[in-house]
Write an enzyme that holds these catalytic residues in place. Structure first.
Site, PDB file in Angstrom:
ATOM      1  N   GLU A  75      34.063 -22.101 -72.127  1.00 22.82           N
ATOM      2  CA  GLU A  75      34.127 -23.567 -72.203  1.00 22.82           C
ATOM      3  C   GLU A  75      35.314 -24.205 -71.494  1.00 22.82           C
ATOM      4  OE1 GLU A  75      33.945 -24.812 -76.268  1.00 22.82           O
ATOM      5  OE2 GLU A  75      31.841 -24.346 -76.432  1.00 22.82           O
TER       6      GLU A  75
ATOM      7  N   GLU B 130      26.701 -19.748 -78.190  1.00 23.93           N
ATOM      8  CA  GLU B 130      27.134 -20.400 -79.434  1.00 23.93           C
ATOM      9  C   GLU B 130      26.122 -21.471 -79.805  1.00 23.93           C
ATOM     10  OE1 GLU B 130      31.183 -21.955 -79.678  1.00 23.93           O
ATOM     11  OE2 GLU B 130      31.921 -20.240 -78.519  1.00 23.93           O
TER      12      GLU B 130
HETATM   13  C1  BG6 Z   1      33.308 -24.244 -79.343  1.00 22.31           C
HETATM   14  C2  BG6 Z   1      34.273 -23.110 -79.311  1.00 22.31           C
HETATM   15  O1  BG6 Z   1      33.918 -25.314 -78.742  1.00 22.31           O
HETATM   16  O2  BG6 Z   1      32.881 -24.759 -80.543  1.00 22.31           O
HETATM   17  C3  BG6 Z   1      34.594 -22.509 -80.661  1.00 22.31           C
HETATM   18  O3  BG6 Z   1      33.946 -22.144 -78.378  1.00 22.31           O
HETATM   19  C4  BG6 Z   1      34.672 -23.619 -81.689  1.00 22.31           C
HETATM   20  O4  BG6 Z   1      35.771 -21.782 -80.546  1.00 22.31           O
HETATM   21  C5  BG6 Z   1      33.287 -24.229 -81.790  1.00 22.31           C
HETATM   22  O5  BG6 Z   1      35.142 -23.215 -82.929  1.00 22.31           O
HETATM   23  C6  BG6 Z   1      33.174 -25.339 -82.807  1.00 22.31           C
HETATM   24  O6  BG6 Z   1      34.174 -26.286 -82.612  1.00 22.31           O
HETATM   25  P1  BG6 Z   1      35.092 -26.749 -83.811  1.00 22.31           P
HETATM   26  O7  BG6 Z   1      36.124 -27.650 -83.247  1.00 22.31           O
HETATM   27  O8  BG6 Z   1      34.193 -27.445 -84.764  1.00 22.31           O
HETATM   28  O9  BG6 Z   1      35.657 -25.489 -84.387  1.00 22.31           O
END
Ligand code: BG6
Length: 471
Positions: free
Chosen positions: A164, A376
């Site tokens: 990202e 993800e």
């Molecule tokens: C992505 C990242 O941006 O989203 C993760 O790769 C991150 O590391 C996830 O934890 C969710 O974002 P957040 O800020 O809700 O933890």
């Protein structure tokens, strides 16, 4: 019959800083996040990853749970300063042993490791030499990547270089919410270019190493919709799509920047400065696959009169802290606004599964048949506890709808090879502390970090056993 092909990799993901802890254990060097999270008010209630969920010491217990869940693959990141405490040079053999043992443990449970080389925890020593603004950081990254290929390439077949760019460069150099907390889009543009250079050079080194496997890049996949049909909102939306997608995907999938887009932003941000040879480096080292991280949709409006370069902060942005009611945008370009018809999470992220089908198909349309992993996808929420059980029905609903969205894309011809919900276990949500939960496994911070299976754990176990048949 399942839409998912045989051998589809049902997995789950985490990242080193968010789970490992052991921030000074056994010779690990400091990262920029170790330093940043200790600054007063930098994160939610001063939370940090010093201990995180102590995966560093409990990885065998965690991998046993992954095995019980039936995971076919586990996406995790390596901590660069755990392996090379100052970013280059002296290797920390205890760090190598940790990851080596983790990989062996995964393989023992027939779980395929998918390694992310960089999930934001740059060695602090490299930041002190200029971080991603310095080209020497790209050289150090290649040294680090080679070390990982040498030590783990005999057992690991799936690699991605970066996680990202839009988040660690966007928040690191534009909003200033992540380290190194700079607010200057022109500096972001050049730092981002060095990331692409580092990626391409690490891909070249991977191919030279001759180890079998594939290497890719992980990006945010974020659909946008205009606030209204007014031409200025529609144009702003196209621009947001261009910046979030084409700017960040073209260099790794086509080997070049989208020229038309650079022309539009040049007067505000400048353009990336190329060193001799960068052109060929990018063109000759395209990804074997692309990883897509999908969480939400953004609604976009024109932003002609923003008073500052950034109209504000976090709530509209990715992977960040949360400041309800604030808008995020770029003066003269666009801003993100709330969709009055949208369904939002407690952290104001719009839930829009159709965007995952559309996004996958848009990637296919622009970049051809590049294999895709959904690296993800998940719901950040405060999970309800009833009679001691974590009853995360909202997460089950969220993930079911997104799995169905992937099935739709596969049925329409997309080559999706794996799905890694975020996250395997509750972990540190960067600026949001431990209260924003994503995992299949709950971690009780009041009971010595004890692990507990959530309702979604048993649900996902069935999903995997049925190869995505949702019952
Ligand atoms: C992505 C990242 O941006 O989203 C993760 O790769 C991150 O590391 C996830 O934890 C969710 O974002 P957040 O800020 O809700 O933890």
């Amino acid at each position: 019959m399942s839409a998912f092909p045989d051998g589809f990799l049902w997995g789950a993901a985490t990242a080193a800083y968010q789970v490992e802890g052991g921030y000074q254990a056994d010779g690990k060097g400091p990262s920029i996040w170790d330093e940043f999270a200790h600054r007063p008010s930098a994160t939610y209630q001063g939370t940090n990853g010093d201990v995180a969920v102590d995966h560093y010491h409990r990885f065998r217990e965690d991998v046993a749970l992954m095995g019980e869940l039936g995971m076919k693959s586990y996406r995790f990141s390596l901590s660069w300063p755990r392996l090379l405490p100052t970013g280059r040079g002296q290797v920390n053999e205890a760090g190598v042993a940790f990851y080596s043992d983790l990989i062996d443990e995964l393989l023992k449970h027939q779980i395929e490791p998918m390694i992310t080389l960089y999930h934001w925890d740059l060695p602090l020593a490299l930041q002190q030499e200029g971080g991603w603004e310095a080209r020497s950081t790209a050289d150090a990254f290649v040294e680090y990547a080679r070390l990982c290929y040498q030590r783990f390439g005999d057992r690991v077949k799936l690699w991605s270089t970066f996680n990202e760019t839009v988040v660690f460069i966007g928040h690191g150099y534009i909003t200033g919410a992540h380290p190194p907390a700079v607010q200057d889009p022109a500096r972001a543009v050049q730092a981002c270019h060095h990331v692409f250079v580092a990626h391409a050079a690490a891909v070249a080194a991977f191919r030279q190493s001759g180890i079998p496997g594939q290497i890719g890049f992980v990006n945010v996949l974020q659909p946008h919709t205009p606030r209204s049909s007014a031409p200025e909102d529609v144009a702003a939306c196209e621009l947001a799509d261009g910046i979030y997608t084409h700017w960040l995907y073209d260099p790794v999938l086509k080997g070049e920047y989208p020229a038309e887009l650079l022309a539009k932003t040049q007067s505000l941000w400048g353009v990336p400065r190329f060193a001799p040879g960068d052109d060929a480096l990018l063109r000759n080292n395209l990804c074997d696959f692309i990883g897509l991280n999908f969480y939400k949709r953004e609604t976009v409006a024109a932003n002609p009169h923003g008073e500052t370069q950034l109209t504000a902060n976090h709530s509209g942005t990715r992977g960040s802290g949360h400041q309800p009611g604030k808008e995020f945008g770029f003066k003269g370009l666009f801003k993100f606004v709330r969709n009055p018809d949208g369904i939002y999470t407690d952290w104001d992220w719009e839930i829009y599964p159709q965007g995952l089908t559309d996004g996958i198909l848009a990637i296919k349309a622009r970049y051809g048949d590049v294999p895709i992993y959904i690296t993800e996808n998940g719901l950040g929420a405060k999970d309800p506890v009833i009679d001691g059980e974590v009853v995360d029905d909202d997460r089950i609903a969220y993930l079911s709808r997104h799995i169905a969205a992937i099935a739709d894309a596969i049925e329409q011809g997309a080559e999706v090879r794996g799905y890694y919900p975020w996250s395997f276990i509750d972990l540190l949500s960067w600026l949001n502390g431990y209260q924003k939960q994503y995992g299949f496994v709950y971690v009780d911070h009041a009971r010595g970090l004890a692990r507990q299976r959530k309702k979604s754990f048993f649900w996902y176990q069935k999903v995997i056993a049925g190869n995505g048949e949702l019952r």
